[in-house]
Write an enzyme that holds these catalytic residues in place. Structure first.
Site, PDB file in Angstrom:
ATOM      1  CB  CYS A 175      43.529 -43.997  -3.932  1.00 48.38           C
ATOM      2  SG  CYS A 175      43.218 -45.459  -2.952  1.00 48.38           S
ATOM      3  CG  ASP A 176      45.956 -43.073  -6.959  1.00 46.60           C
ATOM      4  OD1 ASP A 176      45.989 -42.267  -6.006  1.00 46.60           O
ATOM      5  OD2 ASP A 176      46.656 -44.100  -7.004  1.00 46.60           O
ATOM      6  CB  CYS A 189      43.944 -47.484  -5.039  1.00 46.68           C
ATOM      7  SG  CYS A 189      42.616 -47.010  -3.949  1.00 46.68           S
TER       8      CYS A 189
HETATM    9  C1  FAD Z   1      49.634 -47.544  -4.165  1.00 45.75           C
HETATM   10  C2  FAD Z   1      48.499 -47.370  -3.172  1.00 45.75           C
HETATM   11  C3  FAD Z   1      47.827 -46.159  -3.116  1.00 45.75           C
HETATM   12  C4  FAD Z   1      46.809 -45.968  -2.180  1.00 45.75           C
HETATM   13  N1  FAD Z   1      46.217 -44.743  -2.118  1.00 45.75           N
HETATM   14  C5  FAD Z   1      45.280 -44.507  -1.170  1.00 45.75           C
HETATM   15  C6  FAD Z   1      44.687 -43.211  -1.026  1.00 45.75           C
HETATM   16  O1  FAD Z   1      45.033 -42.269  -1.750  1.00 45.75           O
HETATM   17  N2  FAD Z   1      43.742 -43.072  -0.084  1.00 45.75           N
HETATM   18  C7  FAD Z   1      43.331 -44.077   0.740  1.00 45.75           C
HETATM   19  O2  FAD Z   1      42.487 -43.860   1.591  1.00 45.75           O
HETATM   20  N3  FAD Z   1      43.863 -45.305   0.623  1.00 45.75           N
HETATM   21  C8  FAD Z   1      44.825 -45.550  -0.304  1.00 45.75           C
HETATM   22  N4  FAD Z   1      45.367 -46.797  -0.438  1.00 45.75           N
HETATM   23  C9  FAD Z   1      44.886 -47.869   0.448  1.00 45.75           C
HETATM   24  C10 FAD Z   1      45.463 -47.667   1.858  1.00 45.75           C
HETATM   25  O3  FAD Z   1      46.857 -47.414   1.769  1.00 45.75           O
HETATM   26  C11 FAD Z   1      45.181 -48.879   2.722  1.00 45.75           C
HETATM   27  O4  FAD Z   1      43.797 -49.153   2.731  1.00 45.75           O
HETATM   28  C12 FAD Z   1      45.628 -48.675   4.171  1.00 45.75           C
HETATM   29  O5  FAD Z   1      46.896 -48.106   4.230  1.00 45.75           O
HETATM   30  C13 FAD Z   1      45.593 -50.015   4.914  1.00 45.75           C
HETATM   31  O6  FAD Z   1      46.210 -49.865   6.171  1.00 45.75           O
HETATM   32  P1  FAD Z   1      46.440 -51.138   7.098  1.00 45.75           P
HETATM   33  O7  FAD Z   1      47.150 -50.622   8.306  1.00 45.75           O
HETATM   34  O8  FAD Z   1      45.201 -51.879   7.286  1.00 45.75           O
HETATM   35  O9  FAD Z   1      47.391 -52.125   6.281  1.00 45.75           O
HETATM   36  P2  FAD Z   1      48.838 -51.929   5.653  1.00 45.75           P
HETATM   37  O10 FAD Z   1      49.050 -50.548   5.219  1.00 45.75           O
HETATM   38  O11 FAD Z   1      48.955 -53.025   4.639  1.00 45.75           O
HETATM   39  O12 FAD Z   1      49.832 -52.196   6.871  1.00 45.75           O
HETATM   40  C14 FAD Z   1      50.048 -53.450   7.423  1.00 45.75           C
HETATM   41  C15 FAD Z   1      51.475 -53.507   7.945  1.00 45.75           C
HETATM   42  O13 FAD Z   1      51.646 -54.732   8.656  1.00 45.75           O
HETATM   43  C16 FAD Z   1      52.902 -55.279   8.336  1.00 45.75           C
HETATM   44  N5  FAD Z   1      52.912 -56.711   8.599  1.00 45.75           N
HETATM   45  C17 FAD Z   1      52.223 -57.685   7.964  1.00 45.75           C
HETATM   46  N6  FAD Z   1      52.529 -58.891   8.475  1.00 45.75           N
HETATM   47  C18 FAD Z   1      53.426 -58.660   9.457  1.00 45.75           C
HETATM   48  C19 FAD Z   1      54.159 -59.517  10.330  1.00 45.75           C
HETATM   49  N7  FAD Z   1      54.008 -60.838  10.303  1.00 45.75           N
HETATM   50  N8  FAD Z   1      55.030 -58.950  11.205  1.00 45.75           N
HETATM   51  C20 FAD Z   1      55.195 -57.602  11.259  1.00 45.75           C
HETATM   52  N9  FAD Z   1      54.548 -56.739  10.442  1.00 45.75           N
HETATM   53  C21 FAD Z   1      53.675 -57.274   9.555  1.00 45.75           C
HETATM   54  C22 FAD Z   1      53.044 -54.967   6.840  1.00 45.75           C
HETATM   55  O14 FAD Z   1      54.396 -55.085   6.414  1.00 45.75           O
HETATM   56  C23 FAD Z   1      52.522 -53.532   6.821  1.00 45.75           C
HETATM   57  O15 FAD Z   1      53.546 -52.620   7.117  1.00 45.75           O
HETATM   58  C24 FAD Z   1      46.399 -47.024  -1.341  1.00 45.75           C
HETATM   59  C25 FAD Z   1      47.074 -48.246  -1.406  1.00 45.75           C
HETATM   60  C26 FAD Z   1      48.118 -48.425  -2.300  1.00 45.75           C
HETATM   61  C27 FAD Z   1      48.855 -49.741  -2.341  1.00 45.75           C
END
Ligand code: FAD
Length: 304
Positions: free
Chosen positions: A138-139, A135
């Site tokens: 982010c970084d 990202c």
């Molecule tokens: C390495 C990394 C660094 C990042 N750094 C930053 C940063 O510094 N700042 C920033 O703003 N953003 C950052 N991001 C992006 C940010 O983390 C994401 O945009 C945000 O967390 C997305 O949140 P979400 O809840 O939509 O999805 P997710 O975080 O993907 O959560 C979805 C959850 O649903 C669960 N799930 C999926 N399918 C199922 C199922 N069938 N049954 C039960 N559970 C399920 C998954 O396992 C997961 O735990 C980063 C991402 C990564 C990978």
């Protein structure tokens, strides 16, 4: 076992947990079904620097605080994977988890997130958070004045290279094909930047470094490039496969929903990285969670 609730949330990431806390504050009964470990992608984020008003923190601390906040407001947070859809229509929403339990929600928020595709080369996992990032927005700021490599050839890779070129001294843009496959205007912008060096028809064989990234070893020309960071931009996959037969998705598999987070199915909302949107970040995931819960509670109040 059969469970019923007003709001059923799938996914315990930033979007799902924020939906839970907003729904609880709106007086709804809430069950969140989330694959362990909770927190989703934020939990694997080494450093968060761009969440408004929050001093630099690590992702695990952030995820734990969000989880505790939702739990303390009375959301029922269940560690479980949804493995089946028993009914998903405008009339009924019933899902099944891996242990055979059934969960029915009067309203349903799908906050299943997305996964970044990996390169799969040696060094990538080991140096994640120590110079390997998925990202740039982010970084990128951690690599000010340094030399980095971006791997990929689509829009994300081109945008990442441009973002990083404003911060870094030098950016290598490594792509395995003989031409980029992003939009023309981005490619032109990349070629105009003096400090971006495209390297085509090349792959990363290994990311090297003892404690932090120090270099990438190229596969074809067997060259080693000294770099301080590697940004992997080879695509992202939404975790939506289970629901695609029921909820409209775009070509990339993202749920189609507008700013109100409403999908084509009444009573079913999409929030966070799994939704079609411009920017996938914690702040936008949390915003979606809040909006989805608000939309759901409005529908319940109006008897829809
Ligand atoms: C390495 C990394 C660094 C990042 N750094 C930053 C940063 O510094 N700042 C920033 O703003 N953003 C950052 N991001 C992006 C940010 O983390 C994401 O945009 C945000 O967390 C997305 O949140 P979400 O809840 O939509 O999805 P997710 O975080 O993907 O959560 C979805 C959850 O649903 C669960 N799930 C999926 N399918 C199922 C199922 N069938 N049954 C039960 N559970 C399920 C998954 O396992 C997961 O735990 C980063 C991402 C990564 C990978």
């Amino acid at each position: 076992m059969e469970h019923k609730t007003q709001l059923l949330v799938v996914g315990a990431g930033a979007a799902g947990l924020t939906a839970a806390l907003y729904a609880r504050r709106a007086g709804m009964d809430v069950i969140v079904l989330g694959r362990a470990p909770y927190g989703g992608q934020i939990a694997e984020t080494a450093m968060i620097e761009n969440y408004p008003a929050l001093p630099l923190t690590d992702g695990y601390t952030f995820a734990s605080a969000l989880y505790q906040q939702a739990a303390s407001l009375g959301a029922k947070l269940i560690s479980a994977e949804v493995t089946g859809v028993l009914a998903l229509s405008a009339q009924q929403r019933t899902l099944q988890t891996a242990d055979g339990s059934k969960y029915t929600g009067e309203k349903l928020v799908l906050a299943v997130g997305a996964k970044r595709r990996k390169l799969g080369c040696p060094g990538e996992e080991r140096l994640l958070g120590s110079g390997v990032s998925y990202c740039a927005s982010c970084d990128g700021a951690f690599f000010r004045g340094k030399t980095v490599a971006v791997v990929g050839g689509g829009n994300t890779a081109l945008e990442d290279a441009l973002t990083l070129s404003a911060l870094c001294e030098r950016v290598y843009l490594i792509h395995r094909r003989d031409a980029f496959r992003g939009e023309k205007y981005l490619e032109e912008a990349v070629h105009k930047k003096q400090n971006i060096q495209p390297i085509l028809q090349e792959e990363v064989a290994e990311i090297e470094g003892a404690q932090h990234v120090e270099a990438v070893r190229l596969k074809n020309r067997k060259e080693v490039l000294a770099v301080d960071g590697v940004f992997v931009a080879v695509g992202q996959e939404p975790d939506t496969a289970l629901f695609r037969a029921f909820v409209n998705c775009d070509g990339g598999g993202y749920f189609i929903a507008g700013e109100d987070c409403k999908t084509n199915l009444p009573g079913v909302f999409a929030a966070g990285d799994c939704r079609t949107k411009l920017l996938r970040q914690i702040v936008t995931a949390a915003a979606d969670g809040a909006v989805a819960a608000f939309s759901a509670s409005q529908e319940v109040q109006s008897g829809m």
